[in-house]
Design a protein around this motif. Structure first.
Motif, PDB file in Angstrom:
ATOM      1  N   ASN A  48       0.851  -1.190   0.000  1.00 26.85           N
ATOM      2  CA  ASN A  48       0.000   0.000   0.000  1.00 26.85           C
ATOM      3  C   ASN A  48       0.890   1.244   0.000  1.00 26.85           C
ATOM      4  O   ASN A  48       1.690   1.449   0.911  1.00 26.85           O
ATOM      5  CB  ASN A  48      -0.900  -0.015   1.245  1.00 26.85           C
ATOM      6  CG  ASN A  48      -1.935   1.101   1.206  1.00 26.85           C
ATOM      7  OD1 ASN A  48      -2.025   1.858   0.233  1.00 26.85           O
ATOM      8  ND2 ASN A  48      -2.724   1.201   2.263  1.00 26.85           N
ATOM      9  N   LEU A  49       0.766   2.078  -1.019  1.00 30.68           N
ATOM     10  CA  LEU A  49       1.695   3.206  -1.148  1.00 30.68           C
ATOM     11  C   LEU A  49       1.240   4.454  -0.386  1.00 30.68           C
ATOM     12  O   LEU A  49       1.987   5.424  -0.290  1.00 30.68           O
ATOM     13  CB  LEU A  49       1.918   3.538  -2.629  1.00 30.68           C
ATOM     14  CG  LEU A  49       2.495   2.386  -3.462  1.00 30.68           C
ATOM     15  CD1 LEU A  49       2.737   2.829  -4.903  1.00 30.68           C
ATOM     16  CD2 LEU A  49       3.798   1.846  -2.876  1.00 30.68           C
ATOM     17  N   HIS A  93      -2.301  15.676  -4.720  1.00 30.31           N
ATOM     18  CA  HIS A  93      -2.810  16.941  -5.281  1.00 30.31           C
ATOM     19  C   HIS A  93      -3.993  16.713  -6.217  1.00 30.31           C
ATOM     20  O   HIS A  93      -4.944  17.471  -6.226  1.00 30.31           O
ATOM     21  CB  HIS A  93      -1.703  17.700  -6.015  1.00 30.31           C
ATOM     22  CG  HIS A  93      -0.609  18.156  -5.093  1.00 30.31           C
ATOM     23  ND1 HIS A  93       0.487  18.862  -5.512  1.00 30.31           N
ATOM     24  CD2 HIS A  93      -0.437  17.979  -3.758  1.00 30.31           C
ATOM     25  CE1 HIS A  93       1.286  19.108  -4.474  1.00 30.31           C
ATOM     26  NE2 HIS A  93       0.734  18.574  -3.405  1.00 30.31           N
ATOM     27  N   GLN A  94      -3.905  15.649  -7.051  1.00 32.31           N
ATOM     28  CA  GLN A  94      -4.997  15.392  -8.011  1.00 32.31           C
ATOM     29  C   GLN A  94      -6.053  14.430  -7.463  1.00 32.31           C
ATOM     30  O   GLN A  94      -7.081  14.222  -8.090  1.00 32.31           O
ATOM     31  CB  GLN A  94      -4.441  14.768  -9.313  1.00 32.31           C
ATOM     32  CG  GLN A  94      -3.297  15.516  -9.951  1.00 32.31           C
ATOM     33  CD  GLN A  94      -3.744  16.864 -10.485  1.00 32.31           C
ATOM     34  OE1 GLN A  94      -4.886  17.011 -10.897  1.00 32.31           O
ATOM     35  NE2 GLN A  94      -2.872  17.853 -10.419  1.00 32.31           N
ATOM     36  N   HIS A  95      -5.738  13.824  -6.321  1.00 27.50           N
ATOM     37  CA  HIS A  95      -6.653  12.820  -5.726  1.00 27.50           C
ATOM     38  C   HIS A  95      -6.981  11.711  -6.727  1.00 27.50           C
ATOM     39  O   HIS A  95      -8.108  11.244  -6.813  1.00 27.50           O
ATOM     40  CB  HIS A  95      -7.940  13.472  -5.187  1.00 27.50           C
ATOM     41  CG  HIS A  95      -7.641  14.657  -4.323  1.00 27.50           C
ATOM     42  ND1 HIS A  95      -7.153  14.545  -3.058  1.00 27.50           N
ATOM     43  CD2 HIS A  95      -7.721  15.984  -4.555  1.00 27.50           C
ATOM     44  CE1 HIS A  95      -6.944  15.744  -2.550  1.00 27.50           C
ATOM     45  NE2 HIS A  95      -7.275  16.638  -3.437  1.00 27.50           N
ATOM     46  N   GLU A  96      -5.980  11.336  -7.497  1.00 27.55           N
ATOM     47  CA  GLU A  96      -6.147  10.257  -8.474  1.00 27.55           C
ATOM     48  C   GLU A  96      -5.525   8.983  -7.903  1.00 27.55           C
ATOM     49  O   GLU A  96      -4.312   8.940  -7.673  1.00 27.55           O
ATOM     50  CB  GLU A  96      -5.452  10.645  -9.800  1.00 27.55           C
ATOM     51  CG  GLU A  96      -5.524   9.580 -10.868  1.00 27.55           C
ATOM     52  CD  GLU A  96      -6.975   9.210 -11.185  1.00 27.55           C
ATOM     53  OE1 GLU A  96      -7.661  10.029 -11.797  1.00 27.55           O
ATOM     54  OE2 GLU A  96      -7.424   8.101 -10.770  1.00 27.55           O
ATOM     55  N   PHE A  97      -6.350   7.980  -7.660  1.00 30.65           N
ATOM     56  CA  PHE A  97      -5.836   6.773  -7.016  1.00 30.65           C
ATOM     57  C   PHE A  97      -5.801   5.571  -7.964  1.00 30.65           C
ATOM     58  O   PHE A  97      -5.521   4.451  -7.559  1.00 30.65           O
ATOM     59  CB  PHE A  97      -6.677   6.431  -5.773  1.00 30.65           C
ATOM     60  CG  PHE A  97      -6.841   7.586  -4.809  1.00 30.65           C
ATOM     61  CD1 PHE A  97      -5.817   8.506  -4.624  1.00 30.65           C
ATOM     62  CD2 PHE A  97      -8.028   7.760  -4.100  1.00 30.65           C
ATOM     63  CE1 PHE A  97      -5.960   9.585  -3.741  1.00 30.65           C
ATOM     64  CE2 PHE A  97      -8.180   8.834  -3.222  1.00 30.65           C
ATOM     65  CZ  PHE A  97      -7.148   9.737  -3.051  1.00 30.65           C
ATOM     66  N   ASP A  98      -6.111   5.801  -9.243  1.00 29.84           N
ATOM     67  CA  ASP A  98      -6.098   4.722 -10.226  1.00 29.84           C
ATOM     68  C   ASP A  98      -4.785   4.824 -11.027  1.00 29.84           C
ATOM     69  O   ASP A  98      -4.576   5.799 -11.765  1.00 29.84           O
ATOM     70  CB  ASP A  98      -7.329   4.901 -11.141  1.00 29.84           C
ATOM     71  CG  ASP A  98      -7.384   3.838 -12.215  1.00 29.84           C
ATOM     72  OD1 ASP A  98      -6.399   3.087 -12.386  1.00 29.84           O
ATOM     73  OD2 ASP A  98      -8.416   3.783 -12.916  1.00 29.84           O
ATOM     74  N   PHE A  99      -3.906   3.824 -10.849  1.00 29.96           N
ATOM     75  CA  PHE A  99      -2.600   3.878 -11.528  1.00 29.96           C
ATOM     76  C   PHE A  99      -2.757   4.101 -13.025  1.00 29.96           C
ATOM     77  O   PHE A  99      -1.966   4.811 -13.649  1.00 29.96           O
ATOM     78  CB  PHE A  99      -1.818   2.577 -11.296  1.00 29.96           C
ATOM     79  CG  PHE A  99      -1.475   2.302  -9.853  1.00 29.96           C
ATOM     80  CD1 PHE A  99      -0.927   3.289  -9.054  1.00 29.96           C
ATOM     81  CD2 PHE A  99      -1.698   1.042  -9.293  1.00 29.96           C
ATOM     82  CE1 PHE A  99      -0.613   3.044  -7.716  1.00 29.96           C
ATOM     83  CE2 PHE A  99      -1.377   0.785  -7.967  1.00 29.96           C
ATOM     84  CZ  PHE A  99      -0.845   1.792  -7.178  1.00 29.96           C
ATOM     85  N   THR A 128      -0.736  -1.128  -4.298  1.00 28.96           N
ATOM     86  CA  THR A 128      -2.143  -0.693  -4.241  1.00 28.96           C
ATOM     87  C   THR A 128      -2.190   0.694  -3.622  1.00 28.96           C
ATOM     88  O   THR A 128      -1.207   1.171  -3.044  1.00 28.96           O
ATOM     89  CB  THR A 128      -3.016  -1.597  -3.332  1.00 28.96           C
ATOM     90  OG1 THR A 128      -2.440  -1.582  -2.025  1.00 28.96           O
ATOM     91  CG2 THR A 128      -3.141  -3.000  -3.844  1.00 28.96           C
ATOM     92  N   LEU A 129      -3.329   1.315  -3.749  1.00 31.77           N
ATOM     93  CA  LEU A 129      -3.610   2.537  -2.989  1.00 31.77           C
ATOM     94  C   LEU A 129      -4.914   2.247  -2.269  1.00 31.77           C
ATOM     95  O   LEU A 129      -5.987   2.395  -2.843  1.00 31.77           O
ATOM     96  CB  LEU A 129      -3.745   3.740  -3.928  1.00 31.77           C
ATOM     97  CG  LEU A 129      -2.435   4.294  -4.459  1.00 31.77           C
ATOM     98  CD1 LEU A 129      -2.668   5.307  -5.574  1.00 31.77           C
ATOM     99  CD2 LEU A 129      -1.601   4.928  -3.339  1.00 31.77           C
ATOM    100  N   GLU A 130      -4.785   1.769  -1.053  1.00 33.23           N
ATOM    101  CA  GLU A 130      -5.958   1.249  -0.362  1.00 33.23           C
ATOM    102  C   GLU A 130      -6.367   2.124   0.795  1.00 33.23           C
ATOM    103  O   GLU A 130      -5.534   2.488   1.626  1.00 33.23           O
ATOM    104  CB  GLU A 130      -5.614  -0.127   0.202  1.00 33.23           C
ATOM    105  CG  GLU A 130      -6.469  -1.226  -0.387  1.00 33.23           C
ATOM    106  CD  GLU A 130      -5.997  -2.557   0.130  1.00 33.23           C
ATOM    107  OE1 GLU A 130      -5.573  -3.370  -0.704  1.00 33.23           O
ATOM    108  OE2 GLU A 130      -6.028  -2.741   1.362  1.00 33.23           O
TER     109      GLU A 130
END
Ligand code: SAH
Ligand code: SF4
Length: 358
Positions: free
Chosen positions: A6-7, A38-44, A63-65
């Motif tokens: 989990n990053l 900053h972008q709140h983008e959690f989809d690689f 993952t970003l969990e």
């Protein structure tokens, strides 16, 4: 299958190490942190300035969990309380407190608390475990996600939810690093506050480790009463606590202050004698006092001091030249005030022994 990492919660340098192990250059850290914080983008897959190859690799190894929200409660005064599910039947709470010029997020550092202060609902439930850095950071991300839809912002973060932050130093300091990091949350050190009941050895370490602000939960001006209300005082009495406070004030390169918190318990710690003793104790210290009307919870033995008594108490401190404010009670209709944060804890402590272990 390999466990994915989990990053969330990894610092810049930890991410540097992570990307270098994947054969990537350090600038990837910057690109990646900007995407998530900053972008709140959690989809690689959507991180378009990362190479396609790297995005594929990330999907395989990382993952970003975020933990799940169990419930959200909105109080009539704008306060929001979230219950977060950490799995294995452990829940923590966090609270957003909007004010005219700022928005404060009150976060948890542990599942429960082992210190058993007698007036604290968290302390009455026992303790299960420390939060990881990722779980601490997740609270801010989850709150931000929600608040951004309402055009609200988090300007201040305080470790005043469940748990004793200075008994979870490593994760709390790493979380503070991310809170201050411009590539993550970019808050100023004055806007992040660690509140502690007085874990003295950790206070000396904190003074050297992180520049964030400090709040001390004092609640009594002498050892006899503090031993009873804040049992960790039996181990680290007021004199040792004040010495650690003075060390904090003179450490670091920037000017420091301390906020002393004092819960107002009717007939227990709220007499004029107590106020005078408190004024004497804080003489000469760069201090501000926050008087907190006690927030009752089921089965408590205490009552909140009368408004008139609080006013008199405050006047004694004013006259001694001590900056003092009385905290407004907020979120009463959702039990969202300090010390009412109860979450749900599987207690792994044996309550009667816990105060002397640390
Ligand atoms: N463990 C840390 C931080 C969490 S408690 C600490 O003790 O400082 C955050 C603040 O809420 C502390 O000042 C604590 O003393 C206060 N508090 C706890 N229970 C309370 C209650 N029932 N009413 C008002 N304040 C309370
Ligand atoms: Fe723990 Fe703070 Fe509650 Fe005391 S007041 S029991 S240290 S959370």
């Amino acid at each position: 299958m390999q466990n994915k990492q989990n990053l969330f919660g990894l610092s810049q340098s930890e991410l540097d190490t992570f990307f270098s192990k994947l054969g990537e250059k350090p600038y990837r850290t910057k690109q990646f942190m900007k995407w998530i914080y900053h972008q709140h983008e959690f989809d690689f897959n959507q991180m378009l300035n990362l190479s396609k190859e790297l995005r594929q690799k990330l999907l395989q190894v990382a993952t970003l969990e975020l933990p799940k929200i169990s419930s959200q409660n909105f109080a009539s005064d704008g306060l929001i309380k979230w219950l977060i599910d950490l799995g294995s039947d452990n829940h923590i709470e966090m609270v957003y407190i909007p004010e005219k010029d700022r928005g404060t997020l009150c976060i948890s550092s542990q599942v429960g608390c082992s210190l058993a202060c007698t007036f604290c609902s968290t302390g009455m439930q026992g303790f299960n475990r420390n939060l990881t850095t990722a779980e601490i950071i997740a609270q801010i991300i989850i709150a931000n996600e929600h608040l951004s839809h309402e055009n609200k912002k988090i300007s201040n973060v305080v470790f005043m939810g469940m748990g004793e932050p200075l008994l979870n130093e490593k994760s709390v300091y790493s979380a503070c690093d991310l809170l201050l990091d411009d590539l993550a949350f970019g808050l100023s050190r004055r806007k992040v506050t660690i509140s502690t009941s007085g874990v003295v050895p950790a206070l000396y370490r904190m003074a050297q480790t992180t520049p964030v602000s400090l709040a001390i939960s004092l609640h009594a001006p002498d050892d006899e009463l503090r031993d009873e209300l804040v049992p960790i005082n039996q181990k680290y009495p007021i004199e040792e606590l004040m010495a650690a406070c003075k060390n904090y004030l003179t450490s670091g390169t920037q000017e420091r202050h301390i906020l002393f918190e004092y819960v107002m318990l009717d007939g227990v710690n709220d007499t004029m004698e107590h106020a005078k003793k408190l004024a004497k104790l804080l003489r000469g210290i760069s201090a501000k006092v926050n008087l907190i009307p006690f927030n009752p919870f089921p089965k408590t033995q205490y009552k909140t001091s009368k408004a008139f008594t609080i006013k008199q108490f405050q006047d004694v401190l004013f006259q001694a030249g001590i900056r003092t404010m009385t905290r407004r009670t907020r979120g009463e209709d959702v039990d969202g005030a300090c010390g009412q944060l109860a979450g749900k804890v599987i207690d792994k402590t044996r309550r009667t022994e816990n105060d002397r272990r640390h």
